[in-house]
Design a protein around this motif. Structure first.
Motif, PDB file in Angstrom:
ATOM      1  N   TYR A  80       0.832  -1.205   0.000  1.00  0.00           N
ATOM      2  CA  TYR A  80       0.000   0.000   0.000  1.00  0.00           C
ATOM      3  C   TYR A  80       0.867   1.256   0.000  1.00  0.00           C
ATOM      4  CZ  TYR A  80      -3.056   3.689   1.755  1.00  0.00           C
ATOM      5  OH  TYR A  80      -3.732   4.874   1.917  1.00  0.00           O
ATOM      6  N   ALA A  81       1.886   1.279   0.849  1.00  0.00           N
ATOM      7  CA  ALA A  81       2.750   2.452   0.929  1.00  0.00           C
ATOM      8  C   ALA A  81       3.473   2.695  -0.384  1.00  0.00           C
ATOM      9  CB  ALA A  81       3.757   2.282   2.068  1.00  0.00           C
ATOM     10  N   LEU A  82       3.958   1.628  -1.006  1.00  0.00           N
ATOM     11  CA  LEU A  82       4.645   1.783  -2.292  1.00  0.00           C
ATOM     12  C   LEU A  82       3.702   2.348  -3.346  1.00  0.00           C
ATOM     13  CD1 LEU A  82       7.035  -0.849  -3.863  1.00  0.00           C
ATOM     14  CD2 LEU A  82       5.426   0.416  -5.266  1.00  0.00           C
ATOM     15  N   ARG A  83       2.505   1.800  -3.409  1.00  0.00           N
ATOM     16  CA  ARG A  83       1.540   2.263  -4.414  1.00  0.00           C
ATOM     17  C   ARG A  83       1.188   3.733  -4.214  1.00  0.00           C
ATOM     18  NH1 ARG A  83      -4.494  -0.071  -4.389  1.00  0.00           N
ATOM     19  NH2 ARG A  83      -4.680   1.513  -2.767  1.00  0.00           N
ATOM     20  N   GLU A  84       0.922   4.123  -2.982  1.00  0.00           N
ATOM     21  CA  GLU A  84       0.526   5.508  -2.722  1.00  0.00           C
ATOM     22  C   GLU A  84       1.693   6.475  -2.906  1.00  0.00           C
ATOM     23  OE1 GLU A  84      -2.712   6.374  -2.190  1.00  0.00           O
ATOM     24  OE2 GLU A  84      -2.922   4.250  -2.716  1.00  0.00           O
ATOM     25  N   ALA A  85       2.896   6.063  -2.533  1.00  0.00           N
ATOM     26  CA  ALA A  85       4.058   6.932  -2.727  1.00  0.00           C
ATOM     27  C   ALA A  85       4.379   7.092  -4.203  1.00  0.00           C
ATOM     28  CB  ALA A  85       5.260   6.361  -1.977  1.00  0.00           C
ATOM     29  N   ALA A  86       4.121   6.047  -5.003  1.00  0.00           N
ATOM     30  CA  ALA A  86       4.345   6.160  -6.446  1.00  0.00           C
ATOM     31  C   ALA A  86       3.342   7.116  -7.085  1.00  0.00           C
ATOM     32  CB  ALA A  86       4.251   4.778  -7.098  1.00  0.00           C
ATOM     33  N   LYS A  87       2.138   7.149  -6.548  1.00  0.00           N
ATOM     34  CA  LYS A  87       1.130   8.053  -7.092  1.00  0.00           C
ATOM     35  C   LYS A  87       1.382   9.506  -6.693  1.00  0.00           C
ATOM     36  CE  LYS A  87      -2.659   4.661  -7.210  1.00  0.00           C
ATOM     37  NZ  LYS A  87      -3.991   4.305  -6.670  1.00  0.00           N
ATOM     38  N   ASN A  88       1.859   9.709  -5.452  1.00  0.00           N
ATOM     39  CA  ASN A  88       2.004  11.079  -4.944  1.00  0.00           C
ATOM     40  C   ASN A  88       3.112  11.102  -3.899  1.00  0.00           C
ATOM     41  OD1 ASN A  88       1.779  13.632  -3.863  1.00  0.00           O
ATOM     42  ND2 ASN A  88      -0.454  13.582  -3.697  1.00  0.00           N
ATOM     43  N   SER A  89       4.244  11.728  -4.228  1.00  0.00           N
ATOM     44  CA  SER A  89       5.396  11.750  -3.330  1.00  0.00           C
ATOM     45  C   SER A  89       5.133  12.554  -2.067  1.00  0.00           C
ATOM     46  CB  SER A  89       6.610  12.323  -4.057  1.00  0.00           C
ATOM     47  OG  SER A  89       6.358  13.665  -4.464  1.00  0.00           O
ATOM     48  N   LEU A 284       5.832  -2.515 -10.604  1.00  0.00           N
ATOM     49  CA  LEU A 284       4.704  -2.123  -9.756  1.00  0.00           C
ATOM     50  C   LEU A 284       4.631  -0.608  -9.554  1.00  0.00           C
ATOM     51  CD1 LEU A 284       2.276  -2.716  -7.962  1.00  0.00           C
ATOM     52  CD2 LEU A 284       3.859  -3.214  -6.072  1.00  0.00           C
ATOM     53  N   PRO A 285       5.745   0.081  -9.253  1.00  0.00           N
ATOM     54  CA  PRO A 285       5.639   1.543  -9.130  1.00  0.00           C
ATOM     55  C   PRO A 285       5.217   2.224 -10.433  1.00  0.00           C
ATOM     56  CG  PRO A 285       7.693   0.745  -8.164  1.00  0.00           C
ATOM     57  CD  PRO A 285       7.090  -0.395  -8.910  1.00  0.00           C
ATOM     58  N   LEU A 286       5.678   1.708 -11.565  1.00  0.00           N
ATOM     59  CA  LEU A 286       5.342   2.327 -12.847  1.00  0.00           C
ATOM     60  C   LEU A 286       3.860   2.156 -13.173  1.00  0.00           C
ATOM     61  CD1 LEU A 286       8.444   1.163 -14.938  1.00  0.00           C
ATOM     62  CD2 LEU A 286       8.146   3.274 -13.620  1.00  0.00           C
ATOM     63  N   LEU A 287       3.331   0.965 -12.939  1.00  0.00           N
ATOM     64  CA  LEU A 287       1.914   0.730 -13.200  1.00  0.00           C
ATOM     65  C   LEU A 287       1.043   1.488 -12.205  1.00  0.00           C
ATOM     66  CD1 LEU A 287       2.090  -3.102 -13.976  1.00  0.00           C
ATOM     67  CD2 LEU A 287       1.751  -1.250 -15.612  1.00  0.00           C
ATOM     68  N   SER A 288       1.518   1.641 -10.957  1.00  0.00           N
ATOM     69  CA  SER A 288       0.786   2.445  -9.983  1.00  0.00           C
ATOM     70  C   SER A 288       0.768   3.909 -10.396  1.00  0.00           C
ATOM     71  CB  SER A 288       1.422   2.299  -8.594  1.00  0.00           C
ATOM     72  OG  SER A 288       1.353   0.971  -8.128  1.00  0.00           O
ATOM     73  N   GLU A 289       1.881   4.377 -10.934  1.00  0.00           N
ATOM     74  CA  GLU A 289       1.959   5.766 -11.390  1.00  0.00           C
ATOM     75  C   GLU A 289       0.952   6.046 -12.495  1.00  0.00           C
ATOM     76  OE1 GLU A 289       4.890   8.291 -14.285  1.00  0.00           O
ATOM     77  OE2 GLU A 289       5.796   6.814 -12.950  1.00  0.00           O
ATOM     78  N   THR A 290       0.887   5.172 -13.511  1.00  0.00           N
ATOM     79  CA  THR A 290      -0.041   5.405 -14.621  1.00  0.00           C
ATOM     80  C   THR A 290      -1.486   5.289 -14.159  1.00  0.00           C
ATOM     81  OG1 THR A 290       0.121   3.060 -15.254  1.00  0.00           O
ATOM     82  CG2 THR A 290       1.605   4.588 -16.344  1.00  0.00           C
ATOM     83  N   ALA A 291      -1.749   4.378 -13.210  1.00  0.00           N
ATOM     84  CA  ALA A 291      -3.116   4.248 -12.689  1.00  0.00           C
ATOM     85  C   ALA A 291      -3.497   5.475 -11.867  1.00  0.00           C
ATOM     86  CB  ALA A 291      -3.236   2.983 -11.844  1.00  0.00           C
ATOM     87  N   GLY A 292      -2.523   6.045 -11.144  1.00  0.00           N
ATOM     88  CA  GLY A 292      -2.820   7.184 -10.294  1.00  0.00           C
ATOM     89  C   GLY A 292      -3.043   8.478 -11.046  1.00  0.00           C
ATOM     90  N   ALA A 366      -0.727  -8.248 -12.568  1.00  0.00           N
ATOM     91  CA  ALA A 366       0.111  -7.069 -12.311  1.00  0.00           C
ATOM     92  C   ALA A 366      -0.688  -5.779 -12.227  1.00  0.00           C
ATOM     93  CB  ALA A 366       1.172  -6.947 -13.408  1.00  0.00           C
ATOM     94  N   GLN A 367      -1.883  -5.730 -12.838  1.00  0.00           N
ATOM     95  CA  GLN A 367      -2.662  -4.495 -12.855  1.00  0.00           C
ATOM     96  C   GLN A 367      -3.698  -4.401 -11.735  1.00  0.00           C
ATOM     97  OE1 GLN A 367      -3.536  -5.237 -17.168  1.00  0.00           O
ATOM     98  NE2 GLN A 367      -3.569  -3.006 -17.213  1.00  0.00           N
ATOM     99  N   LEU A 368      -3.901  -5.467 -11.003  1.00  0.00           N
ATOM    100  CA  LEU A 368      -4.991  -5.467 -10.033  1.00  0.00           C
ATOM    101  C   LEU A 368      -4.747  -4.478  -8.897  1.00  0.00           C
ATOM    102  CD1 LEU A 368      -5.836  -9.281  -9.831  1.00  0.00           C
ATOM    103  CD2 LEU A 368      -7.184  -7.467 -10.883  1.00  0.00           C
ATOM    104  N   ILE A 369      -3.627  -4.589  -8.209  1.00  0.00           N
ATOM    105  CA  ILE A 369      -3.362  -3.695  -7.077  1.00  0.00           C
ATOM    106  C   ILE A 369      -3.143  -2.254  -7.527  1.00  0.00           C
ATOM    107  CG2 ILE A 369      -1.680  -3.180  -5.248  1.00  0.00           C
ATOM    108  CD1 ILE A 369      -1.561  -6.148  -4.675  1.00  0.00           C
ATOM    109  N   PRO A 370      -2.363  -1.975  -8.599  1.00  0.00           N
ATOM    110  CA  PRO A 370      -2.233  -0.581  -9.046  1.00  0.00           C
ATOM    111  C   PRO A 370      -3.563   0.084  -9.365  1.00  0.00           C
ATOM    112  CG  PRO A 370      -0.523  -1.907 -10.048  1.00  0.00           C
ATOM    113  CD  PRO A 370      -1.446  -2.859  -9.347  1.00  0.00           C
ATOM    114  N   ASN A 371      -4.532  -0.682  -9.822  1.00  0.00           N
ATOM    115  CA  ASN A 371      -5.832  -0.121 -10.179  1.00  0.00           C
ATOM    116  C   ASN A 371      -6.870  -0.264  -9.070  1.00  0.00           C
ATOM    117  OD1 ASN A 371      -5.950   0.774 -13.227  1.00  0.00           O
ATOM    118  ND2 ASN A 371      -4.646  -1.047 -13.166  1.00  0.00           N
ATOM    119  N   GLY A 372      -6.428  -0.553  -7.856  1.00  0.00           N
ATOM    120  CA  GLY A 372      -7.337  -0.591  -6.718  1.00  0.00           C
ATOM    121  C   GLY A 372      -8.285  -1.775  -6.693  1.00  0.00           C
ATOM    122  N   ARG A 373      -7.902  -2.885  -7.332  1.00  0.00           N
ATOM    123  CA  ARG A 373      -8.766  -4.067  -7.360  1.00  0.00           C
ATOM    124  C   ARG A 373      -8.263  -5.115  -6.373  1.00  0.00           C
ATOM    125  NH1 ARG A 373     -10.661  -4.785 -13.721  1.00  0.00           N
ATOM    126  NH2 ARG A 373     -11.254  -2.600 -14.019  1.00  0.00           N
TER     127      ARG A 373
END
Length: 492
Positions: A80-89, A284-292, A366-373
């Motif tokens: 969770y922390a990695l995904r949110e930090a990738a979306k917004n530093s 994972l950070p890259l896919l989280s970034e594009t989803a965010g 690979a896309q499930l967690i970055p896209n909140g699924r």
């Protein structure tokens, strides 16, 4: 959205990451992975031979039990922390302060539960109980890990550096202290010390560069992230069930020597599949970034590009490793384990099936967690865990470790199919190109290995080198031809 808000969003979001940056990050992690493979080639045989199958089986059981409680210690917090930090530093300070604070509390509670389990339900021999308690200290020490900060910023060199230091410290302790079956306790202790060292080495630069605060315990804030983390954590628990429940069942249903043979073979398979964590850390950070950043055309194109690279890497690594391991299973296990672990070659050969189904599950999901699924990811791994438990209950009592090898691979296949179903409405670039480049190279490699192995008494390491060179040569040729064909089609 007004101009100020838009500017703030652009500043908080990381810049677009191109192929050179991905290659640099991958190279850093590959170098770490090479060290991770080089050290186990020395340490792993030393441990399995010094401890013997029965004691090594107890060590594997202790690690599996501690691993389950370790998931209670960190239910999805790092992901969770990695995904949110990738979306917004700008969220990094909040995540360190509150998510790590929660993680410390959960780790302490999980260790208390582990102590109760050990006292009431663990096998009665003192060595097994000591190994369980020592193994559990690792997730307590890891509760302050901030590696995800650098992963979210795609700064994999920092992760590689601290990982290398931890590996070297672990290897030094093992080689210096492990001499016989009575030294099994040194292995989890070495893991604990190396983990504490790596945590300190990643915390200090994170503190200096990002000015992160100290964790605080604030349960009133946990409601913001805890429901999401618990779903992720329960998903990880289900994932570990279909990955490790066979070890626990073998401990209670089969002799310790058979368990030790399976744990050793499974450990060697895990080393062969170590490219999966590398790819996960990179993408994972890259896919989280594009989803965010929304589902506009630019982000969809970036996501498709990342997935194409991810797919090429997954297929290009999984196929040759699985086929090569299947062909060379017996000489490889004899080289690493020695004569004590009879039957490990057959187990390792069929565990190679997991190197096909495991990466397939990872790529498809690979896309499930970055896209909140997270809930759909939970359903997929719950299906895999249920399948594995049921199959193991039916087949382990009769067929033992061999059944565990097949059920693990089959359960991973169930997860892969479920993940594919749940992302069918998202961007799914075709894998035809990846397969078209990898299959011919894998076939040439397989023919070369079988021919040389049959006709000449060649050492297994020479065969591994030959197979790698044959695969890389043909793969490079296939890649060149594919790029030329694709360029010609685009011109027309």
């Amino acid at each position: 959205m007004n101009a100020t808000a838009q500017l703030k969003r652009e500043q908080s979001s990381p810049p677009a990451v191109g192929l050179p940056r991905i290659i640099n990050n991958s190279v850093a992690l590959v170098l770490l992975d090479l060290l991770n493979k080089a050290i186990p080639l020395i340490v792993f045989p030393r441990v399995v031979r010094a401890l013997g199958p029965a004691v090594y089986g107890r060590l594997g059981f202790a690690g599996a039990v501690a691993g389950f409680f370790g998931l209670l210690a960190s239910p999805g917090f790092s992901t969770y922390a990695l995904r949110e930090a990738a979306k917004n530093s700008e969220k990094v300070a909040f995540l360190v302060k509150h998510v790590l604070g929660a993680r410390v509390v959960f780790a302490t509670g999980a260790y208390v539960l582990l102590a109760l389990f050990t006292l009431l339900f663990a096998p009665p021999d003192g060595q097994t109980r000591l190994l369980i308690m020592l193994s559990g200290l690792a997730f307590v020490a890891g509760s302050l890990d901030t590696q995800w900060i650098f992963a979210a910023r795609s700064r994999m060199s920092m992760i590689a550096a601290q990982g290398a230091l931890a590996q070297l410290a672990y290897a030094g302790l093992i080689l210096a202290l492990v001499r016989g079956s009575g030294d099994a306790w040194i292995v989890p202790l070495a893991t604990l010390l190396s983990l504490g060292l790596s945590t300190a080495f990643i915390w200090l630069p994170a503190r200096r560069e990002y000015h992160i605060p100290l964790p605080v315990i604030s349960p009133q804030t946990w409601g913001i992230f805890l429901p999401i983390c618990l779903v992720m954590g329960f998903s990880s628990l289900m994932s570990m069930i279909y990955d490790q429940i066979d070890v626990v069942m073998l401990k209670y249903l089969r002799p310790d020597a058979e368990l030790g043979t399976y744990v050793a073979s499974y450990g060697l398979m895990t080393m062969a599949m170590s490219f999966l964590p590398i790819l996960g850390q990179v993408f994972l950070p890259l896919l989280s970034e594009t989803a965010g950043q929304g589902r506009n055309a630019q982000n969809r194109n970036a996501e498709k590009r990342y997935l194409r690279w991810f797919g090429n890497a997954t297929v290009g690594l999984a196929l040759p490793i699985a086929v090569g391991g299947f062909i060379l299973a017996v000489p490889l296990t004899q080289l690493v384990f020695g004569s004590q672990y009879s039957g490990s070659g057959i187990l390792f050969r069929w565990l190679m099936l997991t190197i096909i189904t495991g990466p397939a599950a990872s790529y498809c999901g690979a896309q499930l967690i970055p896209n909140g699924r997270e809930k759909k990811y939970l359903v997929a791994v719950l299906a895999g865990a249920s399948t594995n438990v049921v199959l193991n209950l039916f087949f382990i009592p009769k067929y033992g470790a061999l059944a565990a090898a097949f059920t693990t691979a089959f359960s991973q296949g169930v997860v892969a199919l479920m993940n594919y179903y749940f992302v069918r409405d998202l961007t799914r670039p075709p894998l035809f190109a990846a397969v078209a480049m990898s299959v011919p190279a894998t076939c040439v490699m397989a023919v070369s290995l079988v021919t040389v192995k049959t006709m000449f008494p060649v050492h297994v390491l020479v065969l591994v080198t030959l197979g790698a060179l044959a695969y890389l040569g043909v793969y490079t040729l296939s890649l060149t031809l594919w790029n030329r064909i694709s360029h010609s089609v685009n011109v027309l």
